[in-house]
Design a protein around this motif. Structure first.
Motif, PDB file in Angstrom:
ATOM      1  N   GLU A   1     -59.069  33.248 -42.136  1.00  0.00           N
ATOM      2  CA  GLU A   1     -58.973  34.701 -42.259  1.00  0.00           C
ATOM      3  C   GLU A   1     -59.843  35.395 -41.208  1.00  0.00           C
ATOM      4  O   GLU A   1     -60.927  34.922 -40.872  1.00  0.00           O
TER       5      GLU A   1
ATOM      6  N   LYS B   1     -57.028  37.748 -49.328  1.00  0.00           N
ATOM      7  CA  LYS B   1     -56.707  38.530 -50.518  1.00  0.00           C
ATOM      8  C   LYS B   1     -57.974  38.846 -51.310  1.00  0.00           C
ATOM      9  O   LYS B   1     -58.203  39.988 -51.724  1.00  0.00           O
TER      10      LYS B   1
ATOM     11  N   ILE C   1     -54.322  33.417 -43.726  1.00  0.00           N
ATOM     12  CA  ILE C   1     -54.458  32.539 -44.890  1.00  0.00           C
ATOM     13  C   ILE C   1     -55.410  31.387 -44.602  1.00  0.00           C
ATOM     14  O   ILE C   1     -56.372  31.164 -45.317  1.00  0.00           O
TER      15      ILE C   1
ATOM     16  N   ASP D   1     -55.493  32.411 -58.892  1.00  0.00           N
ATOM     17  CA  ASP D   1     -54.390  31.950 -58.056  1.00  0.00           C
ATOM     18  C   ASP D   1     -54.743  30.571 -57.502  1.00  0.00           C
ATOM     19  O   ASP D   1     -55.667  29.928 -58.001  1.00  0.00           O
TER      20      ASP D   1
ATOM     21  N   LYS E   1     -57.027  29.200 -51.291  1.00  0.00           N
ATOM     22  CA  LYS E   1     -55.921  29.521 -50.404  1.00  0.00           C
ATOM     23  C   LYS E   1     -55.678  31.020 -50.225  1.00  0.00           C
ATOM     24  O   LYS E   1     -54.692  31.407 -49.625  1.00  0.00           O
ATOM     25  N   HIS E   2     -56.566  31.853 -50.737  1.00  0.00           N
ATOM     26  CA  HIS E   2     -56.319  33.285 -50.666  1.00  0.00           C
ATOM     27  C   HIS E   2     -57.581  34.073 -50.297  1.00  0.00           C
ATOM     28  O   HIS E   2     -57.865  35.106 -50.887  1.00  0.00           O
TER      29      HIS E   2
END
Length: 261
Positions: free
Chosen positions: A152, A68, A149, A60, A64-65
């Protein structure tokens, strides 16, 4: 086999350093590698270094994740305790012993670990770089994963404890990687400020933010005491701040052109 400790490692294209990271994590009952946008030999070297490793691949947007990625590792883990490590971090033998003892404590639900930061290969101790506590060790019973995001944060209940031994962090290994991070992170920082309806950016504000950051790090927080690397780091962080506000100005100008301001 009872799995007391799972270590979750986040890595991108880290073929040069992943083996050394894994070697310091070998005391865990389980190691999980979240290979985020990894297209070099990171996964191959990880399997060669630690054959029992579990690898989760995800592709991805760059940088930026993090929530996740951390949550993917959490869901795949089985340990009663979970320890998060980044590929550019190392667990010393003294920290290893402290972690093994800490997870036996039933009164503490999670721990913050001090980080010893290295910039361009040099240890830094000033400018807010130490002890740089990070919450990384969690009792699964009280842990609900990560949220956010840009910055975190772990979702955890219970009593926080503090470990004494340092986690080594070899961040900003070279100027090229520093600039890559600046491109990714300043974009997110600027967008977050824009979405919060930050006041209109004018020239004096950019000037003030740049020199405020430089004065804070270099003088107030005494990063000059770290020598040449302290000056480089302070100036670079001020430059990073300049880029954030310049990008925010750009977002505001583009929005103005579209008729929203």
């Amino acid at each position: 086999m009872e799995i007391k400790l799972s270590i979750i490692i986040l890595a991108g294209n880290e073929e040069k350093i992943i083996a050394k990271c894994l070697e310091t994590c070998s005391f865990a009952d389980e190691i999980i590698l979240v290979a985020a946008n990894s297209h070099d030999k990171t996964k191959k070297i990880a399997l060669k270094t630690y054959k029992q490793i579990k690898i989760i691949e995800v592709n991805d947007e760059y940088n930026k994740h993090f929530s996740k990625w951390r949550n993917l590792g959490y869901k795949a883990s089985k340990g009663q305790w979970i320890l998060y490590i980044d590929a550019d971090e190392r667990i010393t033998s003294s920290l290893q012993k402290e972690i093994v003892g800490a997870i036996k404590n039933k009164d503490i639900s999670h721990y913050a670990i001090p980080r010893a930061n290295y910039f361009l290969g040099k240890r830094v101790k000033h400018g807010g770089t130490y002890p740089d506590y990070v919450k990384r060790l969690f009792n699964r019973k009280y842990f609900k994963g990560y949220r956010g995001i840009l910055h975190e944060e772990p979702q955890i209940q219970g009593q926080l404890g503090y470990l004494k031994n340092d986690l080594l962090h070899f961040t900003h290994r070279d100027l090229y990687s520093m600039i890559q991070k600046t491109i990714a992170w300043t974009d997110m920082e600027a967008k977050a400020l824009f979405e919060s309806n930050h006041p209109k950016i004018v020239s004096w504000r950019i000037f003030r933010m740049f020199f405020t950051k430089l004065w804070q790090r270099l003088i107030k927080e005494k990063m000059w005491q770290d020598g040449t690397i302290g000056f480089i780091s302070s100036i670079y962080e001020a430059f990073d701040t300049f880029i954030i506000y310049a990008r925010l100005w750009e977002l505001q100008q583009n929005d103005k052109k579209s008729g929203n301001l």
